[in-house]
Write an enzyme that holds these catalytic residues in place. Sequence first.
Site, mmCIF file in Angstrom:
data_model
loop_
_atom_site.group_PDB
_atom_site.id
_atom_site.type_symbol
_atom_site.label_atom_id
_atom_site.label_comp_id
_atom_site.label_asym_id
_atom_site.label_seq_id
_atom_site.Cartn_x
_atom_site.Cartn_y
_atom_site.Cartn_z
ATOM 1 N N TYR A 1 -0.081 8.435 -3.723
ATOM 2 C CA TYR A 1 0.040 7.780 -5.028
ATOM 3 C C TYR A 1 -1.347 7.370 -5.542
ATOM 4 C CZ TYR A 1 0.797 3.927 -8.286
ATOM 5 O OH TYR A 1 0.734 3.092 -9.362
ATOM 6 N N LEU B 1 9.004 -5.745 -3.942
ATOM 7 C CA LEU B 1 9.367 -6.972 -3.232
ATOM 8 C C LEU B 1 10.101 -7.991 -4.116
ATOM 9 C CD1 LEU B 1 9.208 -8.623 -0.637
ATOM 10 C CD2 LEU B 1 6.997 -9.497 -1.420
ATOM 11 N N ASP C 1 0.642 1.166 3.423
ATOM 12 C CA ASP C 1 0.422 -0.184 2.879
ATOM 13 C C ASP C 1 -0.864 -0.822 3.418
ATOM 14 O OD1 ASP C 1 2.496 -0.711 1.149
ATOM 15 O OD2 ASP C 1 3.756 -1.723 2.629
#
Length: 332
Positions: free
Chosen positions: A143, A192, A287
């Site tokens: 990404y 989240l 992440d």
Amino acid sequence: MKNESILVVGGAGYIGSHMVKDLLDAGHDVITLDDLSTGHRDLLPGGTFVEGDLGDKEILNRLFSSHNISAVMHFAAFSIVGESVENPLKYYRNNLAATTALLSAMIQHRVKRFIFSSTAAVYGEPMEIPITENHPCNPTNPYGATKIAVERMLYDCDSSYGFKYISLRYFNASGADESGTIGERHTQETHLIPLVLKVATGERENISILGTDYPTPDGTCIRDYIHVSDLTQAHLLALKSLLSGGESAVYNLGNNHGYSVREVVELAKKVTGKNIPVLEADRRPGDPAKLIASSEKIKTSLGWKPKYENLETIIETAWVWHQKEAANSNMS
Ligand code: UDP
């Protein structure tokens, strides 16, 4: 001469729909191009809507020939880190190849002002915090790689064609417009704050904390959350700069404050007054442990002033929206 319009690509998505609303409120004529693959027609606040793919040359030619478009804002990217790790070519096709088609059509039709939604994911694992725009870009996932590739393409288009762009590197977009009429809705929710709030509404049973062994004080990832309306205000300033002959630039957009996943859950409990059960799960691939922005550059250069610096207020705006969404889905 037709009125000048702003083309918003991806205007039916979360950030795009907030942008369309704020452009309309600021008096601009707006055209949205969206294929509704992840956007929602009912979230679009107004203006002209064209359903189609941003890589579709025929649609692009028609749009640029039949409207007097003064600038393009591009929100139509896939943006899920984990999915990009599983299916990188989906990301290169949409985020890079289709954007190349859009830029080609712009150059062909001599539309040379572009505002690009970039991301903190271009930096990868930070070497220093807070992250400034001069930090090296080494994305840890496809990404982020597609976004930095587009930024490089924009830089080259400026050098070769005099194309002017502002690339805005968002940290974690969150919250909802104060009107309560639009907000965050993803068919496949991975973010989240909406997931936590869906536990509070009773739509989900619990929230999984994805990784509790990061090198952070409580072991969970730290992110810098920024209100979606502060993002759109930054776009309006970027637009004003480009329309008045400003130069190309790259800016971070965050609040210079990090919150861990556990802290976000605690704040959501406080705002909602609900119990939010937590499960501890494995890390999600791609992440980074900690992302916190320095946004000094855009404050100094364009006079950007965020209105929602406090995460509790950001979550409150999101909570108004999620309660409404939950009530609507119970009725249907
Ligand atoms: N996260 C989590 N549980 C979830 C979704 C996200 O613990 O169900 C964590 C994720 O690992 C990251 C942070 O929350 O550290 C923010 O993730 P999000 O997907 O909202 O935004 P991203 O930082 O990936 O753009």
